[in-house]
Design a protein around this motif. Sequence first.
Motif, short mmCIF file in Angstrom:
data_model
loop_
_atom_site.label_atom_id
_atom_site.label_comp_id
_atom_site.label_asym_id
_atom_site.label_seq_id
_atom_site.Cartn_x
_atom_site.Cartn_y
_atom_site.Cartn_z
N GLU A 68 0.84 -1.19 0.00
CA GLU A 68 0.00 0.00 0.00
C GLU A 68 0.88 1.24 0.00
O GLU A 68 1.88 1.29 0.71
CB GLU A 68 -0.92 0.01 1.22
N TYR A 69 0.50 2.20 -0.82
CA TYR A 69 1.23 3.46 -0.88
C TYR A 69 0.27 4.57 -1.25
O TYR A 69 -0.43 4.48 -2.26
CB TYR A 69 2.36 3.36 -1.92
N SER A 70 0.19 5.59 -0.42
CA SER A 70 -0.60 6.78 -0.70
C SER A 70 -2.05 6.43 -1.06
O SER A 70 -2.57 6.88 -2.07
CB SER A 70 0.07 7.59 -1.81
N ASP A 71 -2.66 5.60 -0.22
CA ASP A 71 -4.05 5.16 -0.39
C ASP A 71 -4.28 4.36 -1.67
O ASP A 71 -5.39 4.35 -2.21
CB ASP A 71 -5.02 6.35 -0.34
N CYS A 72 -3.23 3.70 -2.16
CA CYS A 72 -3.34 2.85 -3.35
C CYS A 72 -2.69 1.50 -3.05
O CYS A 72 -1.83 1.39 -2.18
CB CYS A 72 -2.64 3.48 -4.54
N LEU A 73 -3.09 0.51 -3.80
CA LEU A 73 -2.45 -0.80 -3.76
C LEU A 73 -1.56 -0.89 -5.00
O LEU A 73 -2.04 -0.79 -6.13
CB LEU A 73 -3.50 -1.91 -3.78
N VAL A 74 -0.26 -1.04 -4.78
CA VAL A 74 0.72 -1.04 -5.87
C VAL A 74 1.31 -2.44 -6.00
O VAL A 74 1.74 -3.03 -5.01
CB VAL A 74 1.86 -0.03 -5.59
N THR A 75 1.34 -2.97 -7.21
CA THR A 75 1.97 -4.25 -7.50
C THR A 75 3.05 -4.02 -8.54
O THR A 75 2.79 -3.44 -9.60
CB THR A 75 0.95 -5.28 -8.02
N VAL A 76 4.26 -4.47 -8.22
CA VAL A 76 5.39 -4.41 -9.16
C VAL A 76 5.74 -5.85 -9.50
O VAL A 76 5.92 -6.68 -8.61
CB VAL A 76 6.60 -3.70 -8.53
N THR A 77 5.81 -6.15 -10.80
CA THR A 77 6.11 -7.52 -11.23
C THR A 77 7.50 -7.59 -11.86
O THR A 77 8.04 -6.59 -12.33
CB THR A 77 5.06 -8.04 -12.23
N ALA A 78 8.03 -8.79 -11.89
CA ALA A 78 9.36 -9.01 -12.46
C ALA A 78 9.41 -8.70 -13.96
O ALA A 78 10.47 -8.40 -14.49
CB ALA A 78 9.81 -10.45 -12.21
N ASN A 79 8.25 -8.76 -14.63
CA ASN A 79 8.25 -8.45 -16.06
C ASN A 79 8.19 -6.95 -16.32
O ASN A 79 8.09 -6.51 -17.46
CB ASN A 79 7.13 -9.19 -16.79
N GLY A 80 8.23 -6.12 -15.24
CA GLY A 80 8.30 -4.68 -15.40
C GLY A 80 6.98 -3.95 -15.31
O GLY A 80 6.94 -2.75 -15.52
N GLU A 81 5.91 -4.63 -14.96
CA GLU A 81 4.62 -3.96 -14.85
C GLU A 81 4.49 -3.30 -13.48
O GLU A 81 4.83 -3.91 -12.45
CB GLU A 81 3.47 -4.94 -15.05
#
Length: 87
Positions: A68-81
Amino acid sequence: MGDCYSVQYDRLDDEPLSVAVADAVATFRNTSITDLEPLHYSINADALERLFEPRANGLRPGGSVTFEYSDCLVTVTANGEIRVESV
């Protein structure tokens, strides 16, 4: 604000992943990046960088991290998304 925003991050680019994450969240929230809380309040930015940085034997082939960051759910993937969603 939309339900989900996704952007592709080039892991071989000079832009730090932490900056790309903050930029994606700012875009999703339609605000200035300077209006966001510092990323390190939510996740260890250095560890995030190291997790997805190029390795001697190439790029990490899989995996993701969600936080969670700044009232958002952030997903970072190994493929760069970098995917940003409402919490």
